[in-house]
Motif scaffolding. Structure first.
Motif, short mmCIF file in Angstrom:
data_model
loop_
_atom_site.label_atom_id
_atom_site.label_comp_id
_atom_site.label_asym_id
_atom_site.label_seq_id
_atom_site.Cartn_x
_atom_site.Cartn_y
_atom_site.Cartn_z
N ALA A 41 0.75 -1.08 -0.11
CA ALA A 41 -0.24 -0.12 0.20
C ALA A 41 1.05 1.18 -0.01
O ALA A 41 1.80 1.26 0.87
N TRP A 114 -3.20 4.46 -2.13
CA TRP A 114 -2.92 2.87 -2.61
C TRP A 114 -2.18 2.86 -3.99
O TRP A 114 -2.65 3.54 -4.94
N HIS A 161 -9.36 -0.79 0.74
CA HIS A 161 -8.89 0.51 1.07
C HIS A 161 -9.51 1.42 0.19
O HIS A 161 -9.93 2.59 0.88
#
Length: 168
Positions: A41, A114, A161
């Motif tokens: 990430a 991300w 996310h």
């Protein structure tokens, strides 16, 4: 006479087009990600990186970065990556024709922070990996920062996310 001269050019364009089309439809076999399973990430704005050692690994993918997360790269930061370029080879071999770039085109970071790493399309030996731009060679310095991972990047975690980012 003009038609005869055009035939080799047309044939060359067809071959280049077929080669490009074949590569474009090729599926990735893995990706180059952070060394030793570090999270992939890519977070720029949540202050997870606040020192040079933590931030330096991002430079491997993008040599143009001025900052990462809460860390601003400074003039005294000593790294083989600072001011360097990424060498891309036409074939696996240090004697092959090469060109340089500053950033991998498949290194993409969303607004949520991300990221996706460069895909690998084929491998030659332990150190040669074909990415979108061509072949890269991972030497011992590179392997301090990145490594090859077979398979796909974590799409489920990415979706979670992104959903969290949209709803908060």
């Amino acid at each position: 006479m003009e038609k005869i001269r055009l035939i080799p050019l047309v044939l060359l364009l067809i071959l280049v087009g077929l080669n490009t089309a074949a590569f474009a439809s090729e599926k990735p076999i893995g990706y180059i990600g952070f060394h030793s399973g570090l999270p992939w990430a890519i977070r720029f704005n949540d202050c997870t990186e606040y020192n040079f050692e933590g931030a330096e690994k991002y430079l491997w993918f993008d040599r143009t970065l001025d900052s990462i997360s809460c860390y601003q790269f400074g003039g005294k930061d000593d790294s083989d990556l600072r001011g360097g370029v990424i060498s891309i080879y036409e074939a696996p071999g240090l004697d092959a024709d090469k060109f340089t770039l500053n950033r991998f085109s498949e290194f993409i970071v969303s607004k949520s922070g991300w990221g996706t790493f460069p895909n690998v399309y084929s491998i030659s030996g332990d150190c040669w990996f074909r990415v979108k731009e061509g072949w890269i060679y991972l030497n011992s310095v590179d392997k301090k920062f990145v490594q090859y991972y077979p398979g796909e990047q974590d799409k489920v975690a990415k979706a979670a996310h992104e959903t969290y980012f949209r709803t908060h």
